[in-house]
Every structure is written in structure tokens, then in C-alpha cells.
Scaffold this active site. Structure first.
Site, PDB file in Angstrom:
ATOM      1  N   SER A 206       0.824  -1.203   0.000  1.00 21.31           N
ATOM      2  CA  SER A 206       0.000   0.000   0.000  1.00 21.31           C
ATOM      3  C   SER A 206       0.866   1.264   0.000  1.00 21.31           C
ATOM      4  O   SER A 206       1.648   1.460  -0.915  1.00 21.31           O
ATOM      5  CB  SER A 206      -0.975  -0.036   1.183  1.00 21.31           C
ATOM      6  OG  SER A 206      -1.975   0.931   1.045  1.00 21.31           O
ATOM      7  N   ASP A 302      -8.687  -2.434  -6.939  1.00 20.59           N
ATOM      8  CA  ASP A 302      -8.062  -2.254  -5.630  1.00 20.59           C
ATOM      9  C   ASP A 302      -9.088  -1.696  -4.644  1.00 20.59           C
ATOM     10  O   ASP A 302      -9.635  -0.602  -4.834  1.00 20.59           O
ATOM     11  CB  ASP A 302      -6.884  -1.299  -5.769  1.00 20.59           C
ATOM     12  CG  ASP A 302      -6.096  -1.150  -4.490  1.00 20.59           C
ATOM     13  OD1 ASP A 302      -6.621  -0.503  -3.558  1.00 20.59           O
ATOM     14  OD2 ASP A 302      -4.978  -1.686  -4.402  1.00 20.59           O
ATOM     15  N   HIS A 369      -6.711  -5.727  -1.575  1.00 15.69           N
ATOM     16  CA  HIS A 369      -5.684  -4.714  -1.331  1.00 15.69           C
ATOM     17  C   HIS A 369      -4.592  -5.339  -0.462  1.00 15.69           C
ATOM     18  O   HIS A 369      -4.864  -5.784   0.655  1.00 15.69           O
ATOM     19  CB  HIS A 369      -6.287  -3.503  -0.615  1.00 15.69           C
ATOM     20  CG  HIS A 369      -5.326  -2.370  -0.398  1.00 15.69           C
ATOM     21  ND1 HIS A 369      -4.845  -1.596  -1.423  1.00 15.69           N
ATOM     22  CD2 HIS A 369      -4.762  -1.888   0.727  1.00 15.69           C
ATOM     23  CE1 HIS A 369      -4.039  -0.669  -0.943  1.00 15.69           C
ATOM     24  NE2 HIS A 369      -3.959  -0.832   0.366  1.00 15.69           N
TER      25      HIS A 369
END
Length: 430
Positions: A206, A302, A369
């Protein structure tokens, strides 16, 4: 305010905790049964706990005290920190440096909100972290990297490790020093053996995956010239797209992050010489200039980007997207159409990656994610696959140059192996 891009650890913990709870309730229900039946239930509980333990290893926290004199500190001025599980056997001179995610703060007020949490202070960090998936030390769970030195760098600066502002406001005591932290951590690891590295990977999830992109060439310049250095970004390819209201929400936000943290000096000069610094926070504007080999693991849908870039709360005041964002199966046909448009924009932004052997990509069609740090999505019998290949196999084959990998999944919901995320109604972040 955009926060919570922290990866899949919440998912795996919630899954395991639910299983633990179910067994606990069953034991309580049978508590008045005969002793032998109670013993069987307790044996089952012990078995499950041991099974979950086998998939991860707890690793202690190390504070980088040497960083403090360099001014390389968290938002609150505390030293940066990481978890370090040492390599062994043939992996003793191989290194993974993996950067944690956790969103960004774009002004003093938002950074103050982070300052007294684990995302702004090492004083608030858990003393142990569970390593699994890509960071596992078990060969069966992580065959290509299990015996490497594996480091998870904690995130406490709010700028994807790019900031560097000398002045400290005495009213807030905020330190914007993420870029210094990056260098200080690498220098500390070099002193602890990485100076002898034969293989080295910079990676992250991330906001940490964005670090792996923006700092990829810098990492290559800091480690020994003889080491094979590569980078891997997990869910770090954030795109510059308008939200559902038509506003440039994420572009404005990133410009504020860069301005607040003084990030421009630590962004790739190949980009800042052409574009405004805020635009150089987007991978699509820097990836074509990265010289170090790099691999991208990302979901085309995502979940963090759908929730915070495509349909953030500010663009959805009546909450029409709320249920859809929590569970993709609850999206209307119109919402799915918008999400298919997001996928098209994502693939367009990804085009700069190219298809040379030095680059690689695993772009699945899942609502997910961060997929490398949990065993379920990294490598297990039911993990997501593209071209009959798990993420672990694709990444390993690319790193060791056994074969290139450039696979893009078909559109949702075509892939039955996806682990589509379902979020708690009480959580607004990821």
C-alpha cells in the site's frame, strides 16, 4: 483525510479470530458435558491455535536509535523501528526490506491525529509482528524467500518515506522526516550485515508499496554494487483518476502531502524536472524512468482505491456507495459499470510498466488490497491464481529469472480464485 491503506493483516486476524471465537463458544456450550468430551474440545482448540501459529512467526521490534542524531524520526520525534527475522542457511546474505503501509497525512491537523498512534510514534507500536506469506520463514509457505533476512519497517511518517522538513513547529512538535528515515534504516541494516548482501529486495504494501516505487532506484544506490537488487510493489500503484463526483480528489490530496512533508527533494528527479511534485507521487508518472528491475502485484479493482479514490465519502454524501464499498457483491449494475471504468483507467495508467523481463506484473481481477503479506493470498491451495500461477510463484520466477511474468486478469467476476474482501460496517478505512 485518507488513511488506512495498511494491508491485509486485519483480514487474516479477523478470519483467525472468528475461528477461535467459534471454538471458544462451542467449548463453553459443552462445558457441562462429561470430562472426556471437554478434553476433546480442548484438544481441538490447542490444535487450531498451533495450526494458526504454524502459518506465522512472531518477530520483535527493534528501535533504530542511531537514526535520532540524524533527525530521522517519526512524526512525534521518536526513533523509527522495524521487525527483523534473521536469515539462515543459504539465505544468510539475502535481504528483504519490506515497508509497512498506512495511508498519508496531508496537513498539520491530520498529521497531529496520527502523531500519538502507531502511525506516528514508535512508542505506540506493537512489540511483536506476525510474519506470514511473503515474510514467512517456513519453506512450504514461502519457498523462494523463507530463509532470507526479512525486515518489516514500521510506518510512522505519513509520507511514504519521502518527507524532509528541517524546521519543527514547537506548537505541534511534528517532524516531517520520512525521507531521512528511509536512508537511516537502510544504513542501519547495512551495518547489521546487509553490506554483504548478494540478493536484496525493496518491497512494501500500500503506502509502503508506493515507497518501493518512489525509492526503488535510491535503494539500488545505497546497497552494495555487487548485489542483485530488485523492487516489488504490493498494492502501491495508486492512480490519478477523478472521483464519482468528477472532482480531482486524490490529485489535490497528494499535492498537499508533498507540500506538507517537503517531499519534492526525495521524489525522482526524472519526474520533478517535468511535472509538479504532487504529480510525481503517482506511479504512472515515474515508473517508465525507474532503472532498477521492479514487479507489481495489484488488484485491478483495488479495494482501498475504490473506497478512497473513486468513491470517497466526500464525493458520496448520501452514502449510496457505502454498501458497495464494503462488499462488492452488493454493488448495483451501475456501480459495477463505474468500477469497470476504474479498471480501464488503472490498466491505462499501468501501460508505462511495459513488458520487458526486468519488469513484471500480477494484476488480478479481485476486490482486494495487499496480497503478499497474508498466507491466504500469497501461496496456499486456495490462493488467487493467474495463468495457473500463485503470486508467490510469479514473484519468485521473476526474481530468479526463471521466467518473466506479465499477466492481467479478465474482468470481475471472472476469476473464481479471488479472495474478495468484505469489510466491517463499523470501519471506514482499510
Amino acid at each position: 483525510m485518507l488513511e488506512g491503506a495498511s494491508g491485509g493483516s486485519t483480514f487474516i486476524i479477523a478470519t483467525h479470530f472468528s475461528l477461535f471465537q467459534a471454538i471458544h463458544h462451542s467449548i463453553f456450550f459443552h462445558f457441562r458435558m462429561k470430562g472426556t468430551r471437554m478434553a476433546k474440545w480442548l484438544s481441538l482448540l490447542v490444535f487450531v491455535v498451533l495450526l494458526l501459529k504454524a502459518e506465522g512467526v512472531d518477530v520483535g521490534l527493534t528501535y533504530v536509535q542511531s537514526a535520532v542524531p540524524k533527525g530521522a524520526v517519526c512524526l512525534d520525534g521518536s526513533p523509527p523501528a522495524y521487525h527483523f527475522d534473521k536469515g539462515f542457511g543459504a539465505g544468510i546474505n539475502n535481504w528483504i526490506v519490506h515497508f509497512e503501509g498506512g495511508g498519508w497525512c496531508n496537513n498539520a491537523s491530520v498529521c497531529l491525529d496520527r502523531r500519538d498512534t502507531r502511525l506516528g510514534s514508535s512508542k505506540k507500536m506493537d512489540q511483536t509482528a506476525s510474519f506470514s506469506g511473503y515474510l514467512s520463514n517456513k519453506q512450504k509457505f514461502n519457498p523462494d524467500f523463507y530463509n532470507w533476512n526479512r525486515i518489516k519497517v514500521r510506518y510512522c511518517d505519513g509520507s511514504s518515506f519521502t518527507g524532509d522538513v528541517e524546521a519543527v513547529d514547537p506548537k505541534t512538535n511534528l517532524h516531517y522526516r520520512g525521507g531521512r528515515i528511509f536512508v537511516a534504516v537502510i544504513e542501519d541494516l547495512l551495518a547489521k550485515g546487509m553490506r554483504n548482501a548478494q540478493n536484496a529486495i525493496l518491497s512494501g504494501c500500500s503506502a509502503g508499496g508506493l515507497t518501493a516505487i518512489l525509492q526503488c532506484d535510491r535503494f539500488r544506490s545505497l546497497i552494495p554494487a555487487g548485489a542483485k537488487a530488485k523492487c516489488i510493489s504490493d498494492a502501491g500503484y495508486f492512480i490519478n483518476v477523478k472521483d464519482v463526483s468528477g472532482a480531482q480528489h486524490i490529485q489535490e490530496f497528494y499535492s498537499q502531502v508533498v507540500a506538507t512533508h517537503g517531499s519534492a527533494k526525495n521524489l525522482p528527479a526524472s519526474c520533478t524536472s517535468r511535472l509538479s511534485p504532487g504529480l510525481c507521487f503517482f506511479p504512472e508518472n515515474v515508473v517508465s524512468q525507474i532503472r532498477t528491475p521492479i514487479f507489481f502485484v495489484n488488484a485491478a479493482y483495488d479495494s482501498w482505491q475504490i473506497k478512497n479514490i473513486l468513491a470517497p465519502g466526500v464525493a458520496d454524501p448520501h452514502g449510496q456507495w457505502r454498501d458497495c464499498k464494503l462488499d462488492i457483491k452488493k454493488c448495483s449494475s451501475a456501480q459495477l459499470s463505474v468500477m469497470q471504468g476504474f479498471r480501464t483507467n488503472f490498466l491505462s495508467a499501468l501501460s508505462g510498466v511495459g513488458s520487458t523481463p526486468a519488469r513484471g506484473k500480477f494484476i488480478d481481477g479481485c476486490y482486494a488490497h495487499c496480497q503478499m503479506g497474508t498466507q491466504e493470498t500469497w501461496m496456499r491451495a486456495d490462493s488467487p491464481v493467474l495463468a495457473k500461477t500463485t503470486i508467490a510463484k510469479a514473484v519468485g520466477d521473476w526474481y530468479y529469472e526463471r521466467r518473466p511474468f506479465h499477466e492481467i486478469d479478465c474482468t470481475y467476476p471472472c476469476n473464481p480464485t479471488c479472495h474478495n474482501r468484505i469489510f466491517d460496517n463499523n470501519r471506514s478505512d482499510d
